[in-house]
Design an enzyme around this catalytic site. Structure first.
Site, mmCIF file in Angstrom:
data_model
loop_
_atom_site.group_PDB
_atom_site.id
_atom_site.type_symbol
_atom_site.label_atom_id
_atom_site.label_comp_id
_atom_site.label_asym_id
_atom_site.label_seq_id
_atom_site.Cartn_x
_atom_site.Cartn_y
_atom_site.Cartn_z
ATOM 1 N N ASP C 83 8.964 27.559 -25.196
ATOM 2 C CA ASP C 83 7.835 26.667 -25.450
ATOM 3 C C ASP C 83 6.569 27.431 -25.104
ATOM 4 O O ASP C 83 6.177 27.498 -23.954
ATOM 5 C CB ASP C 83 7.962 25.404 -24.587
ATOM 6 N N TRP C 108 11.890 28.814 -15.471
ATOM 7 C CA TRP C 108 13.013 27.959 -15.777
ATOM 8 C C TRP C 108 14.001 28.780 -16.597
ATOM 9 O O TRP C 108 13.652 29.787 -17.210
ATOM 10 C CB TRP C 108 12.552 26.691 -16.488
ATOM 11 N N ASP C 127 6.957 33.319 -17.657
ATOM 12 C CA ASP C 127 5.623 33.296 -18.258
ATOM 13 C C ASP C 127 4.801 34.481 -17.767
ATOM 14 O O ASP C 127 5.023 34.990 -16.665
ATOM 15 C CB ASP C 127 4.883 32.007 -17.865
ATOM 16 N N TRP C 159 4.783 27.418 -16.087
ATOM 17 C CA TRP C 159 5.520 28.065 -15.020
ATOM 18 C C TRP C 159 4.739 29.163 -14.305
ATOM 19 O O TRP C 159 5.320 29.942 -13.553
ATOM 20 C CB TRP C 159 6.859 28.593 -15.540
ATOM 21 N N TYR C 168 -2.088 30.196 -18.229
ATOM 22 C CA TYR C 168 -0.927 30.614 -18.996
ATOM 23 C C TYR C 168 -1.314 31.469 -20.192
ATOM 24 O O TYR C 168 -2.218 31.123 -20.952
ATOM 25 C CB TYR C 168 -0.168 29.361 -19.481
ATOM 26 N N THR C 171 4.904 33.758 -23.116
ATOM 27 C CA THR C 171 6.234 33.595 -22.525
ATOM 28 C C THR C 171 7.192 34.688 -22.985
ATOM 29 O O THR C 171 7.208 35.052 -24.168
ATOM 30 C CB THR C 171 6.827 32.218 -22.923
#
Lengths: 386, 149, 182
Positions: C83, C108, C127, C159, C168, C171
């Site tokens: 995501d 995660w 991330d 994250w 952010y 990822t």
């Protein structure tokens, strides 16, 4: 030429004066500093689009629109900011709104500060703030990470560090009161007078009641009522007063009465009972209720593991007490989030996959208009006026 | 882990578990259920996530500490069944904190875990501090380092 | 072809041609809505399958993991529950952060099936943080994602929780082990 009775030199001046006097009667210069204000109570057709500006989330926006207005620009009432995946709660008992947001001292780096910012509904200007422990949950927009309880005297902020807890703010004195740990649990569902419940990883619900100073009076864990692996409960219920209607990944609905001291958890029932096609709920904000307590759900066909955030091609309307499907509304474009405006003739507003807002009459399902190109980028969650 | 051939990921590190335990399964369960926060080497992060490495074994020196390791929500609310959860906790203790364990080490049983996980701890930070403060008093020979605030 | 492909085939063809901001936003809408599993964001489409022994490597290291597909496409096998923005499109790679960004260690963890060998691998979606949104290659897929109360299985969470900055950027998808069901 000479005009009897007038000196030549003063003719231009005389003419100018005459002209000036007649113009002055028709023209008043605009005053400096005019600023519009909104009504203290917003009309029921107004919505606030929560735009996390996902491509530059430091510049998040909350955009106030009249969903009943056909005028492209007339419907735009104003906006206010929310920094870095901010969340919003709207008071009903006073003309105030609350934005929990995050700042870094050098924009994208530096010291992190989380604040609860107080906004006035009329001016859309910040009127105060409370600095919070810098641990609020940074997630996609979700209404249940900022909630109001105790007749809107207390604001509750969901924290995730990844350990989870809730920060408590006194909203009238504008004071941070303290933090309540909710280990293994998440989100805030107002419960009783001055409490909240959270969903837990082990399939139970945790309920905390607070005293007037925001300290914990009691904590209680329910029996487990769902399996997060097999059929997870969405942490985004449709709320009607203190009734929380939770959809599940496999397409069941579990209604929880949060009006008393302890949650009363009803048995699950299948939303797509009898309807073929593997229909399941899904989206960013898939479940909402109208003023009458009817539950609206974004549904997609062909559901499977991993489709719980897929856009819905229809909104299904349910009577949660009768456990019956009342209507199916076909959407002109699939949507990822919905909201219902309040009152007897609600509008169903849906963020569609083009990230515009489709407005439907909730009763007939007719598409009325699309709110497009209003300066939005990613209006993932919608808030009806209250 | 980056750059290691896939075969190495399957090797056991020679951690001895009690009979019937599956080292590989425990290692995978650690990855899926614990590693995201407690990190691959059990380091945790100073102010937010408790350290397991060369630390978690201390808790077995008191009854409250022993219960705490299963009461804590990350363990109690795990999706794993009791037997696998016991296996995972035992593996974690031996793999990350063998020097801190009491001798003899009494592994958790599935039954013990089943009972303890019924009471998830509601204020883990406070209880953790209390347990460690108590151990620092009653078992000074352990030389437990001060808990990072 | 599922209903999403059918419904949006027109839109996707149009979107692929358009370079306007509006076109980019429509892509975003579909990606955010989870339809990304069917639409690679780049013109390098699914048809370009490449066998690659070194697909998981960076700086010349070979992981020995057999992989196929395009690591710059949303439907690359590692991204079954990603995501966010693919770091490979941001100056990094599927297992490395772009220059100047900081990899979060806290993350995660999911599992994805590798079509090259049929096994399920454990994927760590670390991330990269400290810079604003990369903006390229936004993907969202949700296999075995769970709500936020199952924190270690939730991809809606930012994250960047143990980095100097919580902002952010993109990822990664690091393969860290093999799941047991394989």
């Amino acid at each position: 030429m000479k005009i009897p009775g007038f000196a030549c030199k003063s003719l231009p001046l005389a003419v100018a004066l005459v002209l000036a006097n007649s113009a002055a009667a028709q023209f008043e210069p605009d005053p400096l500093g005019l600023t519009r204000e909104l009504p203290a109570v917003y009309p029921q057709s107004w919505i606030i689009a929560q735009d996390a500006s996902f491509f530059h989330p430091n510049d998040g926006k909350f955009i106030v629109l009249d969903a009943a207005d056909d005028s492209q620009h007339g419907r735009y009432k104003g906006m206010f900011n929310g920094s870095f995946v901010a969340q919003l709660a709207i008071a009903e008992s006073r003309p105030e709104m609350y934005v929990v947001e995050t700042f870094h001292s050098r924009g994208h780096r530096g010291e992190r500060t989380d604040v609860l910012t107080f906004y006035d509904k009329r001016s859309l200007a910040p009127v105060g703030e409370v600095v919070l422990p810098p641990k609020r949950a940074l997630t996609l927009p979700i209404k249940f990470s900022l909630q109001l309880v105790d007749e809107e005297r207390l604001g509750l902020v969901f924290n995730l560090t990844p350990a989870t807890s809730v920060s408590v703010v006194e909203l009238e004195r504008r004071e941070f009161l303290g933090e309540v740990p909710i280990p293994g649990c998440a989100m805030i569902f107002p419960t009783g007078q001055r409490g909240f419940s959270s969903l837990c990883a082990d399939g139970a619900m945790l309920t905390v009641h607070l005293d007037a100073q925001g300290a914990v009076l009691s904590t209680e864990r329910s029996e487990t009522f769902f399996d997060a692996q097999a059929d997870a409960v969405f942490e985004k219920p449709a709320m009607h007063g203190r009734m929380a209607h939770f959809p599940t990944f496999l397409g069941n609905l579990i209604s929880v009465d949060l009006s008393g001291d302890s949650p009363v958890i009803a048995s699950p029932w299948a939303l797509a009972n009898g309807v073929e096609g593997g229909w399941r709920p899904g989206g960013v904000q898939p479940a909402e209720a109208d003023s009458a307590g009817q539950v609206y759900m974004l549904m997609h066909p062909g559901g499977a593991e991993g489709t719980h955030k897929d856009p819905g091609s229809e909104v299904w309307v349910f009577d949660p007490e009768a456990r019956q499907l009342s209507a199916r509304i076909a959407l002109r474009l699939p949507a990822i989030s919905i909201e219902l405006t309040r009152g007897e003739s609600p509008l169903l507003v849906a963020t569609n996959i083009n990230l515009n807002l489709d407005v439907y009459d909730a009763g007939s399902g007719n598409h009325l208009r699309t709110l497009a190109d209003f300066g939005q980028e990613t209006p993932l969650v919608l808030h009806g006026a209250r | 882990m980056r750059g290691l051939p896939a075969a190495i990921l399957l090797l056991c590190a020679g951690v001895s578990l009690h009979a019937g335990a599956d080292e590989q399964r425990a290692r995978v369960n650690y990855m899926l259920n614990c590693q995201g926060c407690h990190l691959p080497d059990g380091d945790g992060t100073a102010d937010r996530i408790p350290r397991l490495k060369n630390f978690v074994g201390y808790f077995l020196h008191s009854e409250d500490g022993r219960a705490f390791l299963i009461n804590v929500s990350g363990v109690a609310s795990s999706p794993l069944p009791d037997s696998e959860l016991a296996e995972l906790v035992n593996w974690t203790l031996l793999n990350f904190s063998k020097p801190q364990l009491p001798v003899p080490f009494q592994p958790y049983t599935a039954e013990e875990v089943a009972e303890l996980r019924k009471n998830p701890e509601l204020d883990p930070e406070s209880r953790r501090k209390r347990i460690l403060a108590e151990l620092q008093k009653t078992a000074p020979q352990l030389a437990i380092p001060p808990v990072a605030e | 072809m599922n209903w999403v492909d059918r419904l949006f085939e027109q839109g996707v063809r149009g979107v692929a041609k358009r370079t306007s901001r509006r076109g980019a936003l429509e892509k975003i809408g579909m990606m955010l809505a989870g339809a990304a599993a069917t639409f690679p964001l780049l013109p390098v489409a699914r048809s370009e399958e490449q066998e690659s022994d070194a697909a998981a490597s960076n700086e010349g290291e070979e992981s020995g993991l057999k992989e196929t597909g395009d690591p710059l496409s949303c439907d690359y096998w590692r991204y079954c529950a990603i995501d966010g923005f693919l770091c490979g499109c941001c100056g990094g790679s599927h297992n490395a952060c772009p220059p100047g960004s900081q990899m979060s260690r806290v993350t995660w963890i999911g599992t994805c099936e590798n079509p090259a060998d049929g096994k399920s691998y454990i994927i760590s979606y670390n991330d990269c943080c400290g810079k604003s949104s990369c903006g390229n290659c936004l993907c969202q897929r949700n296999e075995r994602d769970r709500p936020v109360y199952r924190t270690f299985s939730a991809n809606d969470i930012n994250w960047c929780l143990d980095t100097d900055s919580a902002i952010y950027h993109c990822t990664t998808a690091r393969v860290i082990g093999i799941a047991l069901d394989s």
